[in-house]
Design an enzyme around this catalytic site. Structure first.
Site, PDB file in Angstrom:
ATOM      1  N   GLY A  77       0.159 -19.693 -50.688  1.00  0.00           N
ATOM      2  CA  GLY A  77       1.189 -18.619 -50.807  1.00  0.00           C
ATOM      3  C   GLY A  77       1.728 -18.418 -49.489  1.00  0.00           C
ATOM      4  CB  THR A  78      -0.161 -17.685 -46.180  1.00  0.00           C
ATOM      5  OG1 THR A  78      -1.014 -16.726 -47.046  1.00  0.00           O
ATOM      6  CG2 THR A  78       0.059 -17.417 -44.856  1.00  0.00           C
ATOM      7  CG  ASN A 159      -1.142  -7.359 -51.595  1.00  0.00           C
ATOM      8  OD1 ASN A 159       0.184  -6.975 -51.327  1.00  0.00           O
ATOM      9  ND2 ASN A 159      -1.899  -7.310 -50.521  1.00  0.00           N
ATOM     10  CD  GLN A 189      -1.682 -10.217 -55.841  1.00  0.00           C
ATOM     11  OE1 GLN A 189      -2.081 -10.225 -57.101  1.00  0.00           O
ATOM     12  NE2 GLN A 189      -2.370 -10.693 -54.907  1.00  0.00           N
ATOM     13  CB  SER A 209      -0.574 -18.325 -54.157  1.00  0.00           C
ATOM     14  OG  SER A 209      -2.092 -18.625 -53.786  1.00  0.00           O
ATOM     15  CG  HIS A 211      -6.226 -18.786 -54.493  1.00  0.00           C
ATOM     16  ND1 HIS A 211      -6.629 -17.305 -53.983  1.00  0.00           N
ATOM     17  CD2 HIS A 211      -5.147 -18.694 -53.497  1.00  0.00           C
ATOM     18  CE1 HIS A 211      -6.190 -16.783 -53.017  1.00  0.00           C
ATOM     19  NE2 HIS A 211      -5.453 -17.499 -52.605  1.00  0.00           N
ATOM     20  CB  THR A 247      -0.775 -37.163 -47.670  1.00  0.00           C
ATOM     21  OG1 THR A 247      -0.422 -38.107 -46.729  1.00  0.00           O
ATOM     22  CG2 THR A 247      -0.963 -37.784 -49.103  1.00  0.00           C
ATOM     23  CB  CYS A 335     -12.790  -5.443 -42.504  1.00  0.00           C
ATOM     24  SG  CYS A 335     -13.227  -3.994 -43.728  1.00  0.00           S
TER      25      CYS A 335
HETATM   26  C1  LIG Z   1       1.438 -10.774 -52.354  1.00  0.00           C
HETATM   27  C2  LIG Z   1       0.685 -11.917 -51.654  1.00  0.00           C
HETATM   28  N1  LIG Z   1       1.511 -12.699 -50.751  1.00  0.00           N
HETATM   29  C3  LIG Z   1       0.952 -13.776 -50.238  1.00  0.00           C
HETATM   30  C4  LIG Z   1      -0.495 -13.972 -50.361  1.00  0.00           C
HETATM   31  C5  LIG Z   1      -1.124 -15.023 -49.704  1.00  0.00           C
HETATM   32  O1  LIG Z   1      -1.430 -16.004 -50.841  1.00  0.00           O
HETATM   33  P1  LIG Z   1      -2.574 -17.319 -50.149  1.00  0.00           P
HETATM   34  O2  LIG Z   1      -3.860 -16.635 -50.349  1.00  0.00           O
HETATM   35  O3  LIG Z   1      -2.362 -18.322 -51.355  1.00  0.00           O
HETATM   36  O4  LIG Z   1      -2.029 -17.690 -48.903  1.00  0.00           O
HETATM   37  C6  LIG Z   1      -1.303 -13.063 -50.878  1.00  0.00           C
HETATM   38  C7  LIG Z   1      -2.771 -12.952 -51.155  1.00  0.00           C
HETATM   39  O5  LIG Z   1      -3.317 -11.972 -51.330  1.00  0.00           O
HETATM   40  C8  LIG Z   1      -0.619 -12.154 -51.785  1.00  0.00           C
HETATM   41  O6  LIG Z   1      -1.260 -10.939 -52.390  1.00  0.00           O
END
Ligand SMILES: Cc1ncc(COP(=O)(O)O)c(C=O)c1O
Length: 394
Positions: A77-78, A159, A189, A209, A211, A247, A335
């Site tokens: 997601g990042t 989140n 989320q 994302s 996971h 890939t 943290c």
């Molecule tokens: C709102 C939100 N965006 C993006 C991410 C990032 O996703 P990823 O862990 O797949 O990089 C998170 C992960 O906690 C999230 O909560």
């Protein structure tokens, strides 16, 4: 041979990551064992992998109500968020403007990207703040727009609080004010609980994302509306229609798609059950600890999220006690070197630094049971009481 069995743990950190579903693991295993070819190769082994990739792309396209060509697989997601902001600016910045609008409660994936773009001189960034309930008002977004605003990025669900933003209203407001401005939503989320149809949401770009919805780590995607182009952030062999080279990670993508198919089938039933468990958990905690604050309580929230602030209690101490009691939960804050920072989400909502250090986030999953919710409530009450006593004694 030891006769001891591992103590049962209660996992209440599904916003951090979800356990991969059986279907996801099976799809990954099959991809690893049988479809290990390179999907860009023209021979049969490559084409076998290509079939898996195409099937997964169709699944994500159906999930978001768009065409398969609009799905760009990423590793997370990042990465999808990075591609949304940097890619729109790279492709459209010179013609439509370099101003972007983000909210102050976004995930770091958006905030840090916006900051990096600003630091490099590629963008000017305006931050929009939520109200005390954690809601971004469409009128606040409208006020931040400028004639050179190329992109607005507002998350679907926060989140830390689980608060749902009214993305259709925000997108309508932005597009009515300036049709050329793109609207991106980080739906990482939201996707586990809410529809992600691009048309209904009214957005031009949407990040997901794997996971966070019972798929594996290592896969995510950025979904684009027809006709929306992004400049690549990762350059190379031109995979993903030249929007993300490298890939494709077929096993992770196969697991992602399998998890999404399962989610679509069960989402509403899962949500109903989670809502009832969340109500039970929060009301049991509240009954025993009447001073408890639930951030975003008056707003619409996803049913998985039970966040609490216990004034005067530091969350690192609370989390350690809960962990020892077999409960995995989290504080919403980063943290570093053992110091808990106040949650930027809560401070943006108007909480004091002190209260923003006390966020406890419990996030339920579809396998959470009534017994889990009841045991967690009791453990939270015990831990908060013990910590309050030690503060009073100090
Ligand atoms: C709102 C939100 N965006 C993006 C991410 C990032 O996703 P990823 O862990 O797949 O990089 C998170 C992960 O906690 C999230 O909560």
């Amino acid at each position: 041979m030891s006769s001891s069995t591992a103590p049962m743990r209660i996992y209440l950190d599904h916003a951090a990551t979800t356990p991969p579903s059986r279907a996801a693991v099976a799809a990954m295993q099959q991809a690893l064992e049988e479809c290990w070819g390179n999907p860009s190769s023209i021979h049969a082994d490559g084409q076998h992998a290509r079939m898996i990739l195409d099937g997964a792309r169709d699944t994500l396209a159906a999930f978001t109500g768009t065409g398969a060509r609009n799905v760009v697989f990423t590793a997370s997601g990042t990465e999808a968020d990075n591609l949304a902001l940097t890619g729109i600016l790279g492709r459209w910045g010179s013609s439509r403007g370099q101003h972007i609008v983000v909210s102050s409660i976004e995930h770091e994936a958006v905030l840090s990207t916006a900051e990096a773009l600003a630091d490099s001189g590629a963008a000017e960034v305006t931050m929009v703040h939520p109200d005390h309930d954690g809601v971004i008002q469409p009128s606040a977004v409208a006020q931040a727009l400028r004639p050179d605003t190329v992109l607005v990025s507002i998350m679907y669900v926060n989140n830390e609080t689980g608060v749902i933003q009214d993305i259709p209203a925000i997108a309508r407001t932005v597009h009515a004010a300036r049709a050329e401005t793109f609207v991106h939503t980080d739906a990482v989320q939201g996707a586990g609980y809410l529809p992600c149809d691009m048309e209904s949401l009214g957005v031009d770009l949407l990040s997901l994302s794997s996971h966070k919805l019972y798929g594996p780590k290592g896969a995510g995607c950025l979904v684009l509306r027809d006709g929306v182009f992004v400049a690549p952030v990762i350059h190379g062999g031109g995979q993903e229609r030249n929007r993300r080279s490298g890939t494709e990670a077929i096993p992770a993508i196969a697991g992602f798609a399998a998890a999404v198919r399962e989610l679509v089938e069960h989402r509403s039933a899962w949500c109903m059950e989670m809502e009832s468990l969340r109500t039970m958990l929060t009301s049991e905690v509240r009954k025993e600890l009447p001073g408890t604050i639930i951030p975003g309580e008056r707003a619409q929230r996803v049913p998985s999220c039970a966040s609490f602030v216990f004034p005067g209690i530091r969350n690192e101490l609370l989390l350690t006690r809960l962990d020892a009691a077999g409960i995995s939960a989290s504080g919403g804050s980063a943290c570093s070197a053992g110091t808990t920072l106040p949650s930027h989400v809560l401070t943006a909502m108007g909480f004091s630094d002190e209260d923003a250090r006390g966020l406890l986030r419990c996030t339920l999953g579809h396998a959470t049971t009534r017994e889990d919710a009841r045991a967690a409530a009791a453990a939270i009450v015990d831990a908060v009481r013990a910590l309050s006593t030690s503060i009073a004694d100090a």
